[in-house]
Design an enzyme around this catalytic site. Structure first.
Site, PDB file in Angstrom:
ATOM      1  N   HIS A 160      51.598  25.022  35.046  1.00 47.18           N
ATOM      2  CA  HIS A 160      51.153  25.310  36.411  1.00 47.18           C
ATOM      3  C   HIS A 160      52.305  25.106  37.376  1.00 47.18           C
ATOM      4  O   HIS A 160      53.001  24.093  37.264  1.00 47.18           O
ATOM      5  CB  HIS A 160      50.006  24.347  36.770  1.00 47.18           C
ATOM      6  CG  HIS A 160      49.491  24.530  38.147  1.00 47.18           C
ATOM      7  ND1 HIS A 160      48.747  25.632  38.519  1.00 47.18           N
ATOM      8  CD2 HIS A 160      49.629  23.762  39.269  1.00 47.18           C
ATOM      9  CE1 HIS A 160      48.413  25.522  39.794  1.00 47.18           C
ATOM     10  NE2 HIS A 160      48.944  24.399  40.275  1.00 47.18           N
TER      11      HIS A 160
ATOM     12  N   ALA B 130      74.630  66.173  14.757  1.00 47.32           N
ATOM     13  CA  ALA B 130      74.481  66.214  13.297  1.00 47.32           C
ATOM     14  C   ALA B 130      73.904  67.574  12.911  1.00 47.32           C
ATOM     15  O   ALA B 130      72.870  67.976  13.424  1.00 47.32           O
ATOM     16  CB  ALA B 130      73.554  65.096  12.837  1.00 47.32           C
TER      17      ALA B 130
ATOM     18  N   ALA C  70      56.789  64.991  34.714  1.00 45.49           N
ATOM     19  CA  ALA C  70      56.590  63.858  33.779  1.00 45.49           C
ATOM     20  C   ALA C  70      55.261  64.053  33.076  1.00 45.49           C
ATOM     21  O   ALA C  70      54.295  63.338  33.308  1.00 45.49           O
ATOM     22  CB  ALA C  70      56.615  62.544  34.543  1.00 45.49           C
TER      23      ALA C  70
HETATM   24  P1  NAI Z   1      52.368  60.425  29.600  1.00 45.36           P
HETATM   25  O1  NAI Z   1      51.823  61.071  28.392  1.00 45.36           O
HETATM   26  O2  NAI Z   1      52.281  58.959  29.791  1.00 45.36           O
HETATM   27  O3  NAI Z   1      51.703  61.099  30.894  1.00 45.36           O
HETATM   28  C1  NAI Z   1      51.740  62.472  31.169  1.00 45.36           C
HETATM   29  C2  NAI Z   1      50.642  62.797  32.170  1.00 45.36           C
HETATM   30  O4  NAI Z   1      50.815  64.128  32.630  1.00 45.36           O
HETATM   31  C3  NAI Z   1      49.242  62.720  31.573  1.00 45.36           C
HETATM   32  O5  NAI Z   1      48.459  61.900  32.385  1.00 45.36           O
HETATM   33  C4  NAI Z   1      48.775  64.172  31.595  1.00 45.36           C
HETATM   34  O6  NAI Z   1      47.397  64.290  31.801  1.00 45.36           O
HETATM   35  C5  NAI Z   1      49.547  64.740  32.750  1.00 45.36           C
HETATM   36  N1  NAI Z   1      49.765  66.185  32.709  1.00 45.36           N
HETATM   37  C6  NAI Z   1      50.051  66.930  31.623  1.00 45.36           C
HETATM   38  N2  NAI Z   1      50.237  68.241  31.993  1.00 45.36           N
HETATM   39  C7  NAI Z   1      50.106  68.284  33.337  1.00 45.36           C
HETATM   40  C8  NAI Z   1      50.199  69.331  34.307  1.00 45.36           C
HETATM   41  N3  NAI Z   1      50.503  70.574  33.962  1.00 45.36           N
HETATM   42  N4  NAI Z   1      49.976  69.034  35.617  1.00 45.36           N
HETATM   43  C9  NAI Z   1      49.679  67.745  35.979  1.00 45.36           C
HETATM   44  N5  NAI Z   1      49.588  66.725  35.097  1.00 45.36           N
HETATM   45  C10 NAI Z   1      49.791  66.983  33.795  1.00 45.36           C
HETATM   46  O7  NAI Z   1      53.883  60.933  29.660  1.00 45.36           O
HETATM   47  P2  NAI Z   1      55.119  60.505  30.554  1.00 45.36           P
HETATM   48  O8  NAI Z   1      54.710  59.753  31.765  1.00 45.36           O
HETATM   49  O9  NAI Z   1      55.921  61.748  30.734  1.00 45.36           O
HETATM   50  O10 NAI Z   1      55.900  59.516  29.615  1.00 45.36           O
HETATM   51  C11 NAI Z   1      56.289  59.953  28.314  1.00 45.36           C
HETATM   52  C12 NAI Z   1      56.277  58.825  27.332  1.00 45.36           C
HETATM   53  O11 NAI Z   1      57.400  58.002  27.585  1.00 45.36           O
HETATM   54  C13 NAI Z   1      55.071  57.923  27.427  1.00 45.36           C
HETATM   55  O12 NAI Z   1      53.999  58.368  26.647  1.00 45.36           O
HETATM   56  C14 NAI Z   1      55.629  56.644  26.895  1.00 45.36           C
HETATM   57  O13 NAI Z   1      55.537  56.646  25.514  1.00 45.36           O
HETATM   58  C15 NAI Z   1      57.080  56.670  27.298  1.00 45.36           C
HETATM   59  N6  NAI Z   1      57.276  55.837  28.477  1.00 45.36           N
HETATM   60  C16 NAI Z   1      56.976  54.506  28.423  1.00 45.36           C
HETATM   61  C17 NAI Z   1      57.133  53.719  29.532  1.00 45.36           C
HETATM   62  C18 NAI Z   1      56.804  52.278  29.457  1.00 45.36           C
HETATM   63  O14 NAI Z   1      56.578  51.766  28.378  1.00 45.36           O
HETATM   64  N7  NAI Z   1      56.723  51.565  30.578  1.00 45.36           N
HETATM   65  C19 NAI Z   1      57.619  54.262  30.798  1.00 45.36           C
HETATM   66  C20 NAI Z   1      57.883  55.645  30.751  1.00 45.36           C
HETATM   67  C21 NAI Z   1      57.705  56.387  29.621  1.00 45.36           C
END
Ligand code: NAI
Length: 452
Positions: A428, A110, A256
């Site tokens: 249960h 878009a 990630a």
């Molecule tokens: P996240 O925000 O959950 O975690 C990113 C992590 O990377 C943090 O703990 C941060 O401290 C760390 N970090 C940042 N920069 C860094 C670096 N340079 N070196 C090492 N660590 C570093 O983000 P994530 O896991 O990428 O997921 C993104 C989003 O996707 C989540 O916030 C969530 O909203 C969604 N998601 C949800 C899931 C679920 O509901 N089960 C599963 C996967 C993703």
């Protein structure tokens, strides 16, 4: 120029419910998607990762039982093919629904002429109302260029068809710990590198503690409070220097470290963004521009599909003559590790910060018979409660805990008390009994747990 009552840009978990709701209300609706319907969740996030986790867990689960002989192994290529099929089936399902509700589908990027007029290919579309549901994308970190070969993000990792011998995962958030679970189940050597002091740093501390212990026991090498420095990419792998001086050598890397909204250019169209780039919306999901709505990841944290569904429906309803509001809602988080983690409402720290005189009570999952049958007795139900029995937060670590997230959320939405939970019959043997048992424990009269 084609004219519509409602034009939805983006076909993910915010966009498609928005389009369907507007169509249900009798509006003439079009939706534009540049990739596959269902968006990040259906094609690169929730659905394929949960399929992958299921697949990776199957063999591990079977091998856990002493009566399974000979060992069960996974054919990685076949697993990835199956994961792909699960995603495409969901994506086709979304398209089927959109068509069934009479939503007109446009495929392509878009390009905005103005905020209500969009070009797709050689077509020009105009919406009387517009719903922006452009989603988000992974954040890159300097020095780690995602090439889909050695360095991956959550999209490219799903394209691999050979199990890595070793993988470094940068970031121990949701994606990091889920993929650490996947690859350790499959037998890869896993390094998990987190900048902050604990894995899952934004979640309840007991989750971090449990996950740290379980992942280490699975052989995952965890580095916390450590930064990954520039990698050297060679012919047969990647060498990464860490800020603590260690050097690790791996086949592939998964970055990630979080996601950012796809909001570039929207401010140029007059749509107001906050300092993190999220579109600012009111409680009807309307932006500062009259008749222009935003929903899902684009409209702020948490970036979760079920929050996007909620906002999509509100935007769709309001863009097609309705009037509904996004009142304060409990949005559960679920992490599909082993055991699964569920969090809804306040942690103890958050409750105290909000002036609530709360305490937390933790009931071990080992007190529930079904946990033994599932072969996983590590975990807990933790409730953040006050002296009156009001519940402010529920945090569960248990096998299949994801299936309890709805009940936990319902308890908070309905302001149920600890006594209400204790008086509700839970079948249960089920893991759901843990909620009732925890409530009885908090009241001080458990019968599957010995109070000392
Ligand atoms: P996240 O925000 O959950 O975690 C990113 C992590 O990377 C943090 O703990 C941060 O401290 C760390 N970090 C940042 N920069 C860094 C670096 N340079 N070196 C090492 N660590 C570093 O983000 P994530 O896991 O990428 O997921 C993104 C989003 O996707 C989540 O916030 C969530 O909203 C969604 N998601 C949800 C899931 C679920 O509901 N089960 C599963 C996967 C993703």
């Amino acid at each position: 120029m084609e004219k519509y009552d409602v034009l939805v840009v983006g076909g993910g978990p915010a966009g498609y419910p928005a389009a369907i709701r507007a169509a249900q209300n009798g509006a003439k609706v079009a939706i534009i998607e540049r990739d596959k319907f269902g968006g990040e969740c259906t094609n690169y996030g929730c659905i394929p990762t949960k399929a992958l986790l299921k697949g990776a867990k199957v063999a591990e689960e079977l091998n856990r039982y002493p009566f399974v002989k000979g060992g069960v192994s996974i054919d990685f290529k076949e697993l990835m093919r199956w994961v792909g099929r699960v995603s495409s089936r969901s994506s086709r399902g979304v398209e089927y629904l959109l068509k069934g509700y009479g939503v007109e589908i446009y495929r392509g990027e878009a390009r905005f002429k103005d905020v209500k007029t969009v070009k797709v290919g050689d077509k020009e579309l105009h919406g009387d109302k517009v719903i922006l549901a452009l989603g988000s994308r992974p954040i890159d970190i300097p020095g780690f260029p995602v090439d889909g070969e050695r360095i991956h993000n959550n999209r490219t990792i799903l394209g691999i068809d050979e199990k890595p011998g070793s993988i470094a995962i940068i970031g121990a958030g949701y994606i990091g710990v889920e993929y650490a679970t996947v690859f350790s189940s499959l037998g890869s050597e896993v390094f998990l590198i987190e900048l902050l002091e604990r894995v899952l740093p934004l979640m309840d501390k007991d989750f971090s503690r449990l996950m740290d212990k379980i992942l280490r026991r699975r052989g995952v090498k965890i580095y916390t409070g450590v930064k990954a420095e520039k990698p050297e990419i060679g012919g047969d792998g990647v060498s990464i220097r860490l800020s603590n001086g260690d050097v690790i050598n791996v086949d592939i890397v998964l970055v990630a470290v979080g996601r950012r909204p796809n909001s570039e250019g929207l401010d140029g169209l007059g749509v107001r963004l906050d300092e993190k780039g999220f579109v600012i919306v009111d409680d009807m999901m309307m932006t500062n521009v009259d008749g222009v709505y935003a929903a899902g990841d684009l409209a702020g944290q948490p970036m979760l599909a079920h929050k996007a569904f909620l906002e999509g429906v509100i935007a769709g309803e309001n863009a097609s003559g309705g009037e509904i509001y996004k009142v304060s809602k409990f949005i559960p988080s679920v992490v599909y590790t082993e055991p699964e983690l569920v969090s809804v409402g306040y942690t103890l720290e958050a409750a105290l910060d909000n002036g609530i005189k709360a305490e937390e009570k933790l009931y071990p999952i080992g007190g529930v018979a079904k946990a033994y049958i599932e072969g996983m007795t590590e975990g807990f139900v933790k409730m953040v409660v006050d002296g009156e029995g009001s519940i402010y937060g529920i945090h569960i670590a248990a096998p299949n805990a994801s299936e309890l997230a709805g009940e936990a959320t319902y308890l908070l939405e309905t302001r149920s008390t600890v006594e209400d939970v204790a008086l509700t019959v839970h079948p249960h043997p089920t893991i759901s009994e843990a909620l009732k048992e925890a409530a009885e424990y908090i009241i001080g009269r458990p019968y599957h747990y010995l109070l000392k």
